[in-house]
Each structure stands twice: as structure tokens, then as C-alpha cells.
Design an enzyme around this catalytic site. Structure first.
Site, PDB file in Angstrom:
ATOM      1  CG  ASN A  60      -9.033  -1.595   7.276  1.00 23.57           C
ATOM      2  OD1 ASN A  60      -8.619  -0.778   7.284  1.00 23.57           O
ATOM      3  ND2 ASN A  60      -8.892  -2.573   6.735  1.00 23.57           N
ATOM      4  CG  HIS A  83      -3.546  -1.408   8.943  1.00 21.49           C
ATOM      5  ND1 HIS A  83      -4.533  -0.417   8.709  1.00 21.49           N
ATOM      6  CD2 HIS A  83      -3.994  -2.463   8.179  1.00 21.49           C
ATOM      7  CE1 HIS A  83      -5.464  -0.748   7.827  1.00 21.49           C
ATOM      8  NE2 HIS A  83      -5.098  -1.986   7.533  1.00 21.49           N
ATOM      9  CB  CYS A  96      -4.029  -0.494   4.769  1.00 21.66           C
ATOM     10  SG  CYS A  96      -5.665  -0.946   4.332  1.00 21.66           S
TER      11      CYS A  96
END
Ligand code: ACO
EC number: 2.3.1.180
Length: 355
Positions: A278, A248, A111
Site C-alpha cells: 500500500n 486503491h 489514500c
């Protein structure tokens, strides 16, 4: 001193979506739980490869910058869901966009990948090694999802975002950055049965995405907040000078916790997790692009961004936006039409997961 200005931005959002109500048909969950615990309302499922998502996002960023793809020196693709490992996926994107002869490399920091890649490309420009780069983050996270596990099935989605970086003399672009990795705890977020460690002649079963959600939650808030503090100090920037926070997108409650620790008002925070879930490395690239499109990022804005992911990698970045918030040109690049719904796209994988 040379700088690496962001002169182009683009994204690729695959059209098929799965709502929370629809995902409740696959696993024992419900809209109320997902919304209240994560902030996610739906996620996209790609009908095409990671390379195709990356290609469309890159073409939009290149048109936006008004440059010729032939002038690009580096195609840097952040992904943990590469279409192919050998040859790398960036080489196919380089071919698709016509960046003839450019260096092409995949990078994987999960990520945190987009901010890691921004740092690497910016450093090459600052060192005078290259003049123009396209930095892409593209993921097909639904490929990893076990549709029989409610903890992970509800969280992830697919998509891509990209920026063009160009050498310039005035201070803008990535002006402060800090990256790191807490490898002691790398096992709390990992994908099983994948990579050259497995016995390819008798695999132990399909790969699976496993994580300790509560532990990651705590570490993500702490890790991203501390990294932001470091970058603010490095850049000699105070909290009230932050114009936009682009974090994020792993969980709305994580975003809010960081926002509160940094004392940033709601209207300065870019949030799109509700729509996309996500998308790993792609979350920040897509969110940055949408923050410009929505007018949240204005000329010369001070942008803080932070990420946390498997490894456990983490990153924070201070980006100074340039003069321009409008594209020079618009690309007509699109994905091929998708005839199936999100649920139809995952039906075969969901059936296999339940066997
Ligand atoms: N639907 C309904 N119930 C669920 C679901 C679901 N989809 N998932 C878990 N539950 C249940 C659990 O079984 C548990 O039930 P129990 O109390 O009867 O045992 C209960 O909900 C609470 O489970 P927790 O895991 O403690 O729930 P939590 O509030 O921590 O939320 C979540 C889980 C959303 C994963 C959260 O921990 C989180 O966001 N963690 C950080 C993000 C993360 O880990 N992302 C994946 C890694 S990628 C990255 O970007 C870092």
C-alpha cells in the site's frame, strides 16, 4: 465545454525491496499470513525523499505527454508524507522539473489523495483557469512505519505516479467523480504525535501509524462500492461498460470484494499490490500508469477508479482514456543508485522502534 485529457503518465518505483520472508526477520509474521490476508509479497523502501520520487514520476509523465515543462500551469502533489511542510514539497518538484512559475500545491487526503487531486486539477482546467497540469501522487509510507508492529509493518511501501492533464474540446479524462469524508470515524486510522497539536518541546514519543484493520476493511468495501455506484449513475454508465477497474491497493481481498460487487471480470482489474504493498495516494497513480504500460488500458477505455483512506476520505472516478496509449517521448530520469538492500535501509529505524 472544456475537458482535461490525460496526455502523459509516469511512475517512480524505488529499487530496494523487502520481501515477506525478509520482513519476518523484523516482526513476528510470515509469508503465508501476509499473502493470504493481504495479497502482498513485497514492498519498496525509498532511499530518497518524497520530492525526488515525485520529480522522477513527473518527468516521465511530462516526456510521455511531449510537452515542455515551462508550459505547465499547476503542479499538484498528493501526499501524506511530504518531504517538507514549509516550503511545500510541490514547490521543490516544480523547481526540479523546470515548471517555472507554475502554481505548486500539496494536497493531503491520505489514500484518496490522487483522485481528490485529479478532481481539483480537472475542475481548474474545465473552468478555463489553467491549460496544463501535472498531478502527482508520491509517498514514503515506510517513514511512518513502526517496525515493531506487525499489523502495519507488513502493509506499506514507497513510490510515486503522475499524470499530465491538458485542456481539450472532446470528452475524455475525468468525466465523473464523487469525493467525500466520513469524519465521525476519523480516529480509526490515524498517525499519533504528529502535527502542530503536539507539544514540540516535550513530544510524547515517536509518531505511530494506528488503525482498526477490520473496521477499515468493511468501510473501504462499502464506501468505494457506493461511490462507484454514484459515479456510474452520474455518468450514465452501466456496469458492463467498464473496461478497466483501477482500485486503491490496500488489500487484495478489498479489491476482490469491490470487483465482485461491481461484477467486473478478473482480467479487467489492475492489481499490483503484490509487488508494492500500500503506497497510499500513490497506489492509483502507479496502477493507472502500469495499466497503460501493460496494455490493459486501450484507446477510449472506460476506467473506474476508487479509493479510501484516513479521514475517512473516499473517492470514485470515471475516467475516459484518450486516443493514445504510447508515450510521445521517454524521459531518462532515474533515481540515484541505491547501494543498500531494503532491510539495510530500515535497519536503524527498526532498531529504534524496538528500544
Ligand atoms: N502477521 C501475523 N499475524 C498477524 C499480523 C501479521 N502481520 N497482523 C495481525 N496478525 C494477527 C492478529 O494479531 C490477530 O491474531 P489473534 O486472532 O491471535 O488476535 C490475527 O492476525 C487476525 O488479525 P486481524 O487484524 O483481525 O486480521 P485481518 O484479517 O483483519 O487482517 C488487515 C488485517 C490486513 C490489516 C486487514 O484488516 C486490512 O487489510 N484492513 C484494511 C486495510 C487497512 O486497514 N490498511 C491500513 C490503512 S490504509 C488504507 O489504505 C485504508
Amino acid at each position: 465545454m472544456s475537458y482535461a485529457h490525460i496526455t502523459g503518465w509516469g511512475k517512480c518505483i524505488p529499487p530496494a525491496r523487502i520481501s515477506n520472508d525478509e520482513i519476518s526477520q523484523l516482526v513476528d509474521t510470515n509469508d503465508e499470513w501476509i499473502t493470504s490476508r493481504t495479497g502482498i509479497k513485497s514492498r519498496r523502501v525509498s532511499h530518497v525523499s518524497t520530492a525526488e520520487l515525485a520529480t522522477v514520476a513527473a518527468k516521465h509523465a511530462i516526456a510521455c505527454a511531449g510537452i515542455d515543462a515551462k508550459d505547465i500551469d499547476l503542479v499538484l502533489l498528493a501526499t501524506c508524507t511530504p518531504s517538507t511542510m514549509v516550503a511545500n514539497t510541490a514547490s521543490l518538484v516544480q523547481k526540479n522539473i523546470g515548471a517555472i512559475g507554475a502554481a505548486a500545491m500539496d494536497t493531503n487526503a491520505a489514500c484518496s489523495g490522487f483522485l481528490y487531486a485529479m478532481q481539483a486539477a480537472t475542475a481548474q482546467i474545465q473552468a478555463g483557469m489553467i491549460k496544463k497540469a501535472v498531478v502527482i501522487a508520491a509517498e514514503r509510507m515506510t517513514w511512518y512505519v513502526n517496525w515493531d508492529r506487525r499489523d502495519s509493518a507488513v502493509l506499506f511501501g514507497d513510490g510515486a505516479g503522475a499524470v499530465v492533464l491538458e485542456a481539450a474540446d472532446t470528452p475524455a479524462g475525468l468525466l465523473g467523480t464523487k469525493t467525500g469524508c466520513d469524519s465521525e470515524d476519523r480516529d480509526i486510522l490515524h498517525i499519533t504525535n504528529f502535527g502542530s497539536d503536539i507539544d514540540k518541546y516535550s513530544p510524547a514519543g515517536p509518531s505511530d501509524l494506528l488503525f482498526e484493520g477490520r473496521e477499515i476493511f468493511k468501510r473501504a468495501v462499502k464506501g468505494m462500492s457506493e461511490a462507484c455506484d454514484d459515479v456510474l449513475t452520474q455518468a450514465n454508465l452501466s456496469l458492463d461498460e467498464i473496461d478497466v477497474l483501477v482500485p486503491h491497493q490496500a488489500n487484495l481481498r478489498i479489491i476482490q470484494a469491490i470487483q465482485h460487487r461491481l461484477k467486473v471480470d478478473d482480467e479487467k482489474v489492475m492489481v499490483n499490490i503484490g509487488e508494492y504493498g500500500n503506497t497510499s495516494a500513490a497506489t492509483i497513480a502507479i496502477a493507472l500508469c502500469e495499466a497503460v504500460e501493460q496494455g490493459l488500458i486501450k484507446p477510449h477505455a472506460n476506467i473506474m477508479s476508487a479509493a479510501f483512506g484516513a479521514g475517512l476520505t473516499w473517492a470514485a472516478s470515471y475516467i475516459k482514456w484518450g486516443d493514445r496509449v504510447k508515450p510521445i517521448a521517454i524521459s531518462d530520469a532515474t533515481l540515484p543508485p541505491c547501494e543498500q538492500s531494503g532491510l539495510e535501509l530500515v535497519a536503524a529505524a527498526a532498531a529504534a522502534c524496538k528500544q
